[in-house]
Design an enzyme around this catalytic site. Structure first.
Site, mmCIF file in Angstrom:
data_model
loop_
_atom_site.group_PDB
_atom_site.id
_atom_site.type_symbol
_atom_site.label_atom_id
_atom_site.label_comp_id
_atom_site.label_asym_id
_atom_site.label_seq_id
_atom_site.Cartn_x
_atom_site.Cartn_y
_atom_site.Cartn_z
ATOM 1 N N THR A 145 -15.570 -4.385 -8.330
ATOM 2 C CA THR A 145 -15.833 -4.585 -6.902
ATOM 3 C C THR A 145 -17.322 -4.819 -6.651
ATOM 4 O O THR A 145 -17.705 -5.723 -5.896
ATOM 5 C CB THR A 145 -15.333 -3.388 -6.084
ATOM 6 O OG1 THR A 145 -13.957 -3.150 -6.384
ATOM 7 C CG2 THR A 145 -15.479 -3.646 -4.596
ATOM 8 N N ASP A 148 -6.801 4.283 -5.199
ATOM 9 C CA ASP A 148 -7.471 4.143 -3.911
ATOM 10 C C ASP A 148 -8.153 5.491 -3.675
ATOM 11 O O ASP A 148 -8.392 6.251 -4.626
ATOM 12 C CB ASP A 148 -6.460 3.791 -2.798
ATOM 13 C CG ASP A 148 -7.126 3.304 -1.516
ATOM 14 O OD1 ASP A 148 -7.520 2.134 -1.471
ATOM 15 O OD2 ASP A 148 -7.272 4.098 -0.568
ATOM 16 N N SER A 180 -7.747 -6.109 -11.273
ATOM 17 C CA SER A 180 -6.430 -5.486 -11.413
ATOM 18 C C SER A 180 -5.385 -6.541 -11.767
ATOM 19 O O SER A 180 -4.499 -6.314 -12.604
ATOM 20 C CB SER A 180 -6.032 -4.777 -10.118
ATOM 21 O OG SER A 180 -6.736 -3.567 -9.956
ATOM 22 N N LYS A 189 0.864 -1.187 0.000
ATOM 23 C CA LYS A 189 0.000 0.000 0.000
ATOM 24 C C LYS A 189 0.896 1.232 0.000
ATOM 25 O O LYS A 189 2.043 1.184 0.467
ATOM 26 C CB LYS A 189 -0.896 0.021 1.243
ATOM 27 C CG LYS A 189 -2.205 0.778 1.060
ATOM 28 C CD LYS A 189 -3.189 -0.008 0.205
ATOM 29 C CE LYS A 189 -4.520 0.721 0.081
ATOM 30 N NZ LYS A 189 -5.499 -0.067 -0.697
#
Length: 445
Positions: free
Chosen positions: A197, A154, A377, A114
């Site tokens: 998602t 994000d 992804s 991240k």
């Protein structure tokens, strides 16, 4: 090996990583794995750097940049970049650690990581955002690559920012590689990525319904929170599968059904247009059979519910909401957002399942139920490596298989632990996959 010593620096978000609380039964059966967990809690690499950029007034601005490269035992580090004033190392370690095990459940070759910055894109011009992205990538480009670390978007990083970052990387390295995912389709992006998602969450719930009851979404009454990307595409997929979408919500309030009719796909598309313009649900006229409730969440407002898909924010569904849903006949919960259910709410759902068996509430944790985004992804990475692009139908079919497998592995693992449900099953399954790979590679022993 020296004994593990916890960091003396307070990292409250990282210390609350959800997977920690669910592995105790595994450690009772296999105590040697507890030390492996302590090893995996320490990132392989943390990169922190200064980002200086020029605003539209010609003044020098500075921000902190981060990339936490947590685990590469299953593949290149994979996880989003977040641009928000709240970004700090504790938050990124928390998100990166959880990302390892989410990625493991997809079955694709992706590690966990991240990154991001405390830069706030709100109120900035396109040129300011572009200059920041170039400055950020100037340092980040030294540490990432298609076979090393493949960031994605994000919070604060959408298609515009990914495009700027990708262009900067390409110029600095003089190479076109799939170093970022979430790209525009014309320069290496994947079909179904925006939908992934939301679609994936519904596919996960569909598999729960099939296994538990031998049914599908036809006629199911579905509560959805949120009105952004995940909620919109979850709603459209529910409608396509024959379900009734009885709610949407945002930070200002909730739109809920008063009768038996669900929202239409046309209305969901109106919501999508509204959100692109920065509007709120209250700005739309409620369709026939619906009412808008200021400042409310949908969970207590509908008295007959089959499925709940919390797809808005963290901790949006609490213990009282869970009890109200159980009383309303809820059978299935699948998390479209990251940790939207509080621990107390999860306990309500899992208690229902322990008491009633398959007739109780089946709960799909976000680590598995919302892994569709990172799964596509991963499929984007595969397409980039092959220098080709698959059709909508091919990507959608692969996504559905990934979500089905994520559900099955969590369910099968949960059966080994009488104390646990799908939360423990998903966490244990992801952890075991990572730790066994780490052992094989000599990272733990």
């Amino acid at each position: 090996m020296s004994s593990y010593t916890a960091s003396k620096v307070s990292e409250p978000e990282f210390e609350l990583a959800e997977i920690r609380s669910t592995l105790a039964p595994l450690f009772k059966k296999r105590p040697e794995l507890e030390n492996a967990f302590k090893v995996l809690m320490i990132p392989e690499r943390i990169i922190q750097f200064r980002v200086t950029w020029e605003d539209d007034k010609g003044q020098c601005q500075v921000n902190n940049g981060f990339r936490v490269q947590f685990s590469s035992v299953l593949g290149p580090y994979k996880g989003g970049l977040r641009l928000h004033p709240s970004v700090n190392l504790s938050i990124l370690k928390f998100l990166g650690f959880e990302q390892i095990f989410k990625n493991a459940l997809t079955g694709l070759h992706m590690g966990g990581g991240k990154g991001g910055s405390d830069f706030d894109p709100k109120g900035k011009s396109d040129n300011e955002i572009r200059r920041f992205c170039v400055a950020f990538m100037r340092e980040l480009s030294r540490h990432i690559g298609a076979d090393t670390d493949v960031p994605a978007g994000d919070i604060g990083v959408g298609g515009r920012e990914v495009g700027f970052l990708f262009g900067a990387y390409k110029q600095m390295r003089n190479e076109w590689v799939g170093v970022l995912t979430g790209k525009g389709y014309d320069f290496g992006g994947s079909k179904i990525r925006p939908e992934a998602t939301g679609y994936g969450c519904v596919y996960y719930a569909e598999e729960m319904i099939r296994v538990a009851r031998g049914e599908d979404f036809k006629g199911k009454r579905v509560l959805i929170s949120g009105a952004g990307n995940v909620a919109q595409f979850a709603a459209l997929k529910v409608i396509e599968l024959g379900g009734q979408v009885l709610s949407l919500s945002d930070s200002k309030g909730a739109l809920v059904a008063e009768g038996n009719e669900g929202l239409s796909a046309d209305f969901i598309n109106q919501v999508a247009d509204l959100k692109l313009k920065g509007g709120y649900l209250k700005d739309l006229s409620a369709p026939s059979g619906f009412k808008y409730v200021e400042g409310a969440r949908p969970w207590k407002l509908v008295k007959n519910v089959d499925v709940a898909l919390p797809s808005a924010t963290q901790n949006e569904l609490d213990e009282e909401d869970a009890k109200a849903l159980v009383a309303a006949g809820l059978g299935f919960v699948a998390e479209g957002a990251n940790m939207p259910c509080t621990l107390e709410a999860i306990n309500v759902f899992e208690s229902s399942r322990r008491e009633k068996g398959n007739k109780g509430v089946w709960y799909g944790p976000g680590k598995a139920a919302n892994c569709g985004g990172v799964a596509v992804s991963g499929l984007e990475m595969a397409q980039n490596s092959a220098r080709l692009q698959w059709t909508d139908e091919v990507v959608d079919a692969k996504l559905k298989d990934i979500m089905k497998n994520a559900f099955e592995i969590g369910l099968e693992t949960a059966k080994e632990f009488t104390e646990g449900g799908e939360v423990m099953g998903s966490n244990v399954a992801g952890f075991l996959k990572v730790v066994e790979a780490a052992k094989a590679q000599g990272d733990v022993w």
